[in-house]
Design a protein around this motif. Structure first.
Motif, PDB file in Angstrom:
ATOM      1  N   TRP A   1       0.771   4.586  -2.105  1.00 33.48           N
ATOM      2  CA  TRP A   1       0.544   5.800  -1.327  1.00 33.48           C
ATOM      3  C   TRP A   1       1.666   6.821  -1.549  1.00 33.48           C
ATOM      4  CZ3 TRP A   1      -2.327   9.097   1.013  1.00 33.48           C
ATOM      5  CH2 TRP A   1      -1.823   9.920   2.027  1.00 33.48           C
ATOM      6  N   GLY A   2       2.900   6.317  -1.705  1.00 35.10           N
ATOM      7  CA  GLY A   2       4.038   7.211  -1.902  1.00 35.10           C
ATOM      8  C   GLY A   2       3.831   8.138  -3.088  1.00 35.10           C
ATOM      9  N   LYS A   3       3.241   7.600  -4.146  1.00 33.31           N
ATOM     10  CA  LYS A   3       3.032   8.405  -5.350  1.00 33.31           C
ATOM     11  C   LYS A   3       1.942   9.444  -5.104  1.00 33.31           C
ATOM     12  CE  LYS A   3       4.563   4.758  -8.442  1.00 33.31           C
ATOM     13  NZ  LYS A   3       4.587   3.624  -7.501  1.00 33.31           N
TER      14      LYS A   3
ATOM     15  N   LEU B   1       1.334  10.709  -2.248  1.00 33.35           N
ATOM     16  CA  LEU B   1       1.865  11.648  -1.265  1.00 33.35           C
ATOM     17  C   LEU B   1       2.738  12.712  -1.929  1.00 33.35           C
ATOM     18  CD1 LEU B   1       2.007  11.897   1.891  1.00 33.35           C
ATOM     19  CD2 LEU B   1       4.154  10.642   1.756  1.00 33.35           C
ATOM     20  N   ASN B   2       3.578  12.275  -2.867  1.00 31.03           N
ATOM     21  CA  ASN B   2       4.558  13.199  -3.436  1.00 31.03           C
ATOM     22  C   ASN B   2       4.100  13.872  -4.718  1.00 31.03           C
ATOM     23  OD1 ASN B   2       6.569  12.580  -1.478  1.00 31.03           O
ATOM     24  ND2 ASN B   2       6.901  10.641  -2.517  1.00 31.03           N
ATOM     25  N   GLY B   3       3.194  13.220  -5.430  1.00 26.58           N
ATOM     26  CA  GLY B   3       2.883  13.718  -6.757  1.00 26.58           C
ATOM     27  C   GLY B   3       1.640  14.581  -6.784  1.00 26.58           C
TER      28      GLY B   3
ATOM     29  N   VAL C   1       0.854  -1.191   0.000  1.00 27.30           N
ATOM     30  CA  VAL C   1       0.000   0.000   0.000  1.00 27.30           C
ATOM     31  C   VAL C   1       0.890   1.242   0.000  1.00 27.30           C
ATOM     32  CG1 VAL C   1      -1.626   1.368   1.332  1.00 27.30           C
ATOM     33  CG2 VAL C   1      -1.951  -1.080   1.146  1.00 27.30           C
ATOM     34  N   GLY C   2       1.972   1.156   0.775  1.00 28.99           N
ATOM     35  CA  GLY C   2       2.906   2.277   0.835  1.00 28.99           C
ATOM     36  C   GLY C   2       3.453   2.644  -0.527  1.00 28.99           C
ATOM     37  N   SER C   3       3.722   1.637  -1.366  1.00 32.66           N
ATOM     38  CA  SER C   3       4.266   1.917  -2.692  1.00 32.66           C
ATOM     39  C   SER C   3       3.297   2.769  -3.504  1.00 32.66           C
ATOM     40  CB  SER C   3       4.547   0.619  -3.439  1.00 32.66           C
ATOM     41  OG  SER C   3       5.447  -0.169  -2.705  1.00 32.66           O
TER      42      SER C   3
ATOM     43  N   GLU D   1       4.045   9.960 -16.317  1.00 34.89           N
ATOM     44  CA  GLU D   1       4.987   9.608 -15.269  1.00 34.89           C
ATOM     45  C   GLU D   1       5.787   8.352 -15.632  1.00 34.89           C
ATOM     46  OE1 GLU D   1       5.162  11.710 -12.811  1.00 34.89           O
ATOM     47  OE2 GLU D   1       6.801  10.566 -11.907  1.00 34.89           O
TER      48      GLU D   1
END
Lengths: 202, 410
Positions: B184-186, B188-190, B180-182, B200
């Motif tokens: 979520w990271g996008k 969060l930052n994008g 999920v983090g993988s 992308e």
């Protein structure tokens, strides 16, 4: 602090694992941390997240390349296998630091480190023999281009490293790279102890 | 039967086999990985090249120890693989490995490090729930805590008990959160727009092609067709989130895991050899017991085993092996009330398959070959020198009481 606590705490829980609630406490602590780390995107060792390829890209991007310079001034792209554990993106970061952040002393020390490792790695490649243990290695993380013995034959002894700054511009529809520009930023020659910045080329 | 198991929904299985398979796979894989890393090289980096946030880990002593610690980890894991004192061998191997990886992370925290961290979490969970794992040396040692009568009852009554596989339950949850983090990271930052086009992924493929100088087999089509890249980008996020969703909702995880495996394969084909360790991690949640059941039920003929129910070493070993009998193809008969065909006071163990009887060492060998997983072992036991040695060891192990009893009745 959290780091030390994690290890001590886990050892304690392992010792008391059969006690009531011991494992539940550990699980609660671990999963809370894992969730927090995952939400925030900052590893709190030894708990990590895997926010991979998470930085949005721009229309124009910059990366740094480290090249070896041999005695006659010829250049060769660097093989990251010489300096484990890094791969291309990290080498780019180090290149950027060498170009913009480090003092000359640090540049020379890092330059020496790169040269020494490159020479060592070059010898291994030129010797050509892959030992049994090498063959049993798992595939390399990021299978980038390796030096080959044939390619290295064309070069004299490595004497310096040079950092290039690359600028990549994508086409409007992102189906191709419109232009790439490379410019030398700095040459570090630990053999002579000289650092040359190439500002004029901008 | 599904190909992958949602242990979070239900950590009970009819067989404890998956724990043993995962223990062996995970232990072997981590040994291979750890011994292949160039631990000695990390200390050579100049001191100022450090991730300052974890600067306290950048100690000369820590780096100096790394090359030796890898052998300690490997040694502990050998013991972990056979399930000997799993709580401490697995626990210490995991902690030591995490520390080594943390020290390495001061130089570079790359995907390899992170996926090995995931392996270390799984090792630790095995250690915490060590007593769930009966198909192990510890499992054999623990049979000592039960009386001979109880053990005999286990053999004769058969087991329809449910085994709990809690290490895999919590391990699956951790892996699901990390995926999920993988995604979520996008988020969060994008900016929000990155979800609306394939730009992308197109740029990433172009950039990494440029950086590494290698064109990937599947890179070109994705770069050329924006909609494909969009499907790839959004699809990645979807499969990454789907595992967690399936885990919490208690539905089958087979499709999510197959989806993530597909995502990993396409990453390899478009960007390069990233995250390959995760292929192993995901395979750990496969329904190995289901595959094994299929394998044995296709080939097995039922056998009857007469055993000396007063010989505790034999009974204890059989109790452990009986966990492998997932198809109930073995009938255990205590010799105190067995027909003569199944009784051999001197040899202790008799196995009858299809009218043919085997005794002693050979009966043990045949029993192992009955459980297909041990078939390689059974083949090795047939090699003449091994057989000679095994037969002597077996003879020495048969309790004297049995032999004297045997001679009295003869």
């Amino acid at each position: 602090m959290v780091y030390v606590l994690f290890f001590l705490g886990t050892l304690g829980i392992l010792a008391l694992a059969r006690r009531r609630y011991a494992r539940e406490v550990w699980l609660a602590g671990f999963f809370t941390t894992l969730l927090a780390v995952t939400l925030v995107g900052m590893p709190l060792l030894p708990v990590v997240d895997m926010h991979k390829f998470a930085q949005p890209s721009e229309e124009e991007e910059t990366y740094y390349e480290i090249r070896m310079v041999d005695a006659s001034g010829e250049e060769l792209r660097f093989d990251d296998r010489a300096t484990p554990p890094v791969t291309g993106t990290r080498t780019s970061t180090v290149g950027g630091q060498l170009a913009d952040e480090y003092t000359d002393d640090q540049r020379l020390e890092m330059g020496e480190f790169y040269l020494e490792n490159a020479r060592e790695h070059r010898q291994t490649v030129e010797a050509g023999e892959r030992s049994v243990t090498d063959r049993l290695q798992p595939p390399r993380y990021v299978d980038d281009r390796a030096w080959t013995a044939a390619e290295l034959e064309e070069y004299e002894a490595f004497e310096a490293i040079r950092i290039y700054e690359h600028t990549v511009v994508y086409s409007d529809d992102n189906t191709a790279i419109d232009s790439t520009e490379e410019r030398p930023r700095v040459t570090i020659d630990p053999t002579d102890g000289t650092v040359t910045e190439h500002e004029e080329s901008r | 039967m599904s190909a992958f198991v949602n242990y979070v929904a239900d950590d009970g299985r009819a067989s404890p086999l998956n724990l043993a398979v995962v223990r062996v796979l995970l232990g072997t894989y981590v040994i291979w990985r750890v011994l292949s890393l160039e631990w000695a090289a990390y200390g050579e980096w100049p001191d100022f090249h450090v991730d300052e946030t974890i600067g306290f880990l950048h100690q000369d002593l820590f780096f100096a120890l790394l090359p030796y610690q890898q052998w300690v980890v490997a040694g502990l894991l050998l013991s972990f693989i056979v399930g000997y004192r799993t709580r401490w061998t697995g626990g210490l191997a995991s902690l030591l490995l995490m520390h080594m990886l943390s020290v390495k992370a001061t130089i570079y925290l790359a995907g390899t490090v992170e996926s090995l961290f995931v392996c270390a979490y799984l090792l630790l969970l095995f250690a915490l729930f060590a007593e769930d794992d009966p198909l192990s040396v510890d499992g054999f040692r623990r049979t000592d805590e039960r009386s001979l009568t109880e053990l005999n009852a286990v053999l004769t009554e058969g087991t329809d008990r449910v085994y709990r596989l809690r290490a895999l339950k919590w391990g699956l949850l951790a892996v699901a959160i990390i995926y999920v983090g993988s995604a979520w990271g996008k988020a969060l930052n994008g900016p929000l727009e990155i979800w609306l086009s394939g730009a992308e992924l197109q740029r990433d493929i172009l950039f990494y092609g440029e950086l590494t100088g290698i064109d990937r087999a599947l890179g070109a089509p994705l770069v050329e067709h924006e909609w494909l890249a969009w499907v790839g980008f959004v699809g990645t996020a979807l499969v990454q989130v789907s595992l967690f969703a399936a885990v919490v909702l208690g539905v089958s995880v087979t499709l999510p895991i197959l989806g993530i495996l597909g995502f990993h394969v396409s990453v390899i084909l478009t960007l390069g050899l990233y995250f390959i360790d995760m292929l192993l991690v995901l395979s750990l949640f496969a329904a190995w017991d289901g595959a094994y059941r299929r394998l044995v039920s296709a080939t097995d003929e039922p056998v009857r085993v007469g055993y000396d129910d007063h010989w505790s070493g034999c009974v204890r070993a059989l109790v452990v092996l009986a966990h492998l009998d997932v198809t109930d193809s073995v009938e255990f008969v205590p010799q105190s009330d067995a027909p003569p065909a199944l009784t051999d006071r001197e040899k202790g163990l008799v196995l009858v398959r299809d009218g043919t009887g085997y005794r002693g060492y050979e009966a043990g060998r045949q029993l192992l070959s009955q459980f297909r997983l041990c078939a390689p072992l059974a083949v090795a036991m047939a090699i003449p020198p091994v057989r000679a040695l095994g037969t002597r060891l077996y003879a020495a192990a048969v309790p004297a009481r049995t032999r004297s009893l045997g001679s009295e009745t003869d």
